[in-house]
Design an enzyme around this catalytic site. Structure first.
Site, mmCIF file in Angstrom:
data_model
loop_
_atom_site.group_PDB
_atom_site.id
_atom_site.type_symbol
_atom_site.label_atom_id
_atom_site.label_comp_id
_atom_site.label_asym_id
_atom_site.label_seq_id
_atom_site.Cartn_x
_atom_site.Cartn_y
_atom_site.Cartn_z
ATOM 1 C CG ASN A 9 -1.701 1.264 1.408
ATOM 2 O OD1 ASN A 9 -1.845 2.028 0.450
ATOM 3 N ND2 ASN A 9 -2.213 1.501 2.607
ATOM 4 C CE LYS A 11 0.323 3.463 4.771
ATOM 5 N NZ LYS A 11 0.148 3.605 6.191
ATOM 6 C CG HIS A 94 -5.834 1.897 5.009
ATOM 7 N ND1 HIS A 94 -5.390 2.794 5.947
ATOM 8 C CD2 HIS A 94 -4.828 1.005 4.822
ATOM 9 C CE1 HIS A 94 -4.154 2.462 6.297
ATOM 10 N NE2 HIS A 94 -3.789 1.383 5.637
ATOM 11 C CD GLU A 96 -2.881 5.467 6.690
ATOM 12 O OE1 GLU A 96 -2.884 5.560 5.455
ATOM 13 O OE2 GLU A 96 -1.931 4.974 7.338
ATOM 14 C CD GLU A 166 -3.675 -2.720 7.196
ATOM 15 O OE1 GLU A 166 -2.574 -3.004 6.736
ATOM 16 O OE2 GLU A 166 -4.242 -1.640 6.984
ATOM 17 N N GLY A 172 2.201 1.996 10.741
ATOM 18 C CA GLY A 172 3.141 3.106 10.612
ATOM 19 C C GLY A 172 3.828 3.480 11.913
ATOM 20 C CB SER A 212 5.060 -2.077 11.896
ATOM 21 O OG SER A 212 4.623 -0.746 12.157
HETATM 22 C C1 PEP Z 1 -0.862 0.026 5.860
HETATM 23 O O1 PEP Z 1 -0.794 1.150 5.406
HETATM 24 O O2 PEP Z 1 -1.817 -0.701 5.531
HETATM 25 C C2 PEP Z 1 0.193 -0.437 6.758
HETATM 26 C C3 PEP Z 1 0.073 -1.600 7.311
HETATM 27 O O3 PEP Z 1 1.234 0.435 6.973
HETATM 28 P P1 PEP Z 1 2.659 0.072 7.671
HETATM 29 O O4 PEP Z 1 3.130 -1.242 7.066
HETATM 30 O O5 PEP Z 1 3.537 1.206 7.336
HETATM 31 O O6 PEP Z 1 2.390 -0.082 9.140
#
Ligand code: PEP
Length: 249
Positions: A9, A11, A94, A96, A166, A172, A212
Site C-alpha cells: 500500500n 498510500k 483502510h 486512514e 490491521e 506506521g 509495520s
Molecule cells: C498500511 O498502510 O496498511 C500499513 C500496514 O502500513 P505500515 O506497514 O507502514 O504499518
C-alpha cells in the site's frame, strides 16, 4: 492450501516515473515466486503501473473507490472507472480512510458491493484501536466490523474478497503485533466468517496481517497457521525490501 498474498500500500507516495522504476526493479526480483503480489498505488500511478506490470507476475490495485457508478461526486473515482483501465484490486476501509475521511462500516459495505459488481477484488481492512485493545474489546470490535462489511454479500463472492487485519496501533508505528497475537485475531476473523457463512468458506478466505510488516518479521508472521500474507505500507516503498518480504515465504 490457501495461497500467500503480499500487497503493498503505497498510500500518497510515488510519482509515475518512480512507480515505473520501482516495478521494473521489483519484477526482476520476484519473477519466480508463486506468491500473489499486488501493488496498491495512487490513482495517478495506475495507468503507468498497469502498463509496466504487463508480462510480470505483479498485479495492480487502487487504494479507494466510490460506491456510485458515476455522477456529481467531485473528486471521486468509481469502481467502473477502475475496471475500465484494467485495475484488479481495490483497498476498502483502510483505517486512514476511516479516520481522516469519515468512512464508516456502512460505506465500507457499499464500496465492497460496488467493487464486486464491477469485478474488482476488494481488500477489506479491519482492526482495533489501542484503547479498544487495552479495554479488551478488540475481538468484538473486529468481529463486528467483519459482520457489517460483509452484510448482504453472498458466500460465493467471498472467493473474490481478501480481508486485511490491521490493528491501528501497529500501522506506521514500527510496533508490530506478535505473530501469535496476529494469528489469534485472524483465527477470530475466520471464526466469525464461519459463523456468518460456513467453515468451508472461512477456510478458503485469504486473510492478511498489516501493521509495520518488514523483512525482519514477515517470515515469522506469514508462517503461522492463519496469516496468509501481508498488507505492507512503509516497507513497500523500497523495491529491495518489498521483494524480500514477497519472497520470505
Ligand atoms: C498500511 O498502510 O496498511 C500499513 C500496514 O502500513 P505500515 O506497514 O507502514 O504499518
Amino acid at each position: 492450501m490457501r495461497r500467500k498474498v503480499i500487497a503493498g500500500n503505497w498510500k500518497m507516495n510515488m510519482l509515475p516515473n518512480e512507480a515505473i522504476k520501482f516495478i521494473e526493479e521489483l519484477s526482476a526480483q520476484v519473477k519466480n515466486t508463486s506468491n500473489e503480489i499486488i501493488l496498491c498505488v495512487p490513482y495517478t500511478d495506475l495507468f503507468y503501473s498497469l502498463l509496466t506490470v504487463q508480462n510480470t507476475n505483479i498485479k495492480i490495485g487502487a487504494q479507494n473507490m466510490h460506491w456510485e457508478e458515476k455522477g456529481a461526486y467531485t473528486g471521486e473515482i468509481s469502481g467502473q472507472m477502475l475496471k475500465s483501465i484494467g485495475v484488479e484490486y481495490v483497498i476498502i476501509g483502510h483505517s486512514e480512510r476511516r479516520k481522516y475521511f469519515a468512512e464508516t462500516d456502512e460505506t465500507v459495505n457499499k464500496k465492497i458491493k460496488s467493487a464486486l459488481q464491477n469485478e474488482l477484488k476488494p481488500i477489506v481492512c479491519v482492526g482495533e484501536t489501542l484503547e479498544q485493545r487495552e479495554a479488551g474489546n478488540h475481538e468484538n470490535i473486529v468481529r463486528n466490523q467483519v459482520k457489517l462489511a460483509l452484510e448482504g454479500i453472498q458466500s460465493e463472492q467471498l472467493e473474490k474478497i481478501i480481508i486485511a487485519y490491521e490493528p491501528i496501533w501497529a500501522i506506521g508505528t514500527g510496533r508490530t503485533a506478535t505473530s501469535n497475537d496476529a494469528n489469534e485475531m485472524i483465527k477470530t476473523i475466520r471464526n466469525e466468517v464461519a459463523n456468518l457463512y460456513s467453515e468451508e468458506v472461512a477456510q478458503k478466505l485469504i486473510i492478511l496481517y498489516g501493521g509495520s510488516v518488514k523483512s525482519e518479521n514477515s517470515k515469522e508472521l506469514f508462517s503461522t497457521s492463519d496469516i496468509d500474507g501481508g498488507l505492507v505500507g512503509g516497507a513497500s516503498l523500497k523495491p529491495d525490501e518489498f521483494a524480500k518480504i514477497c519472497l520470505s515465504v
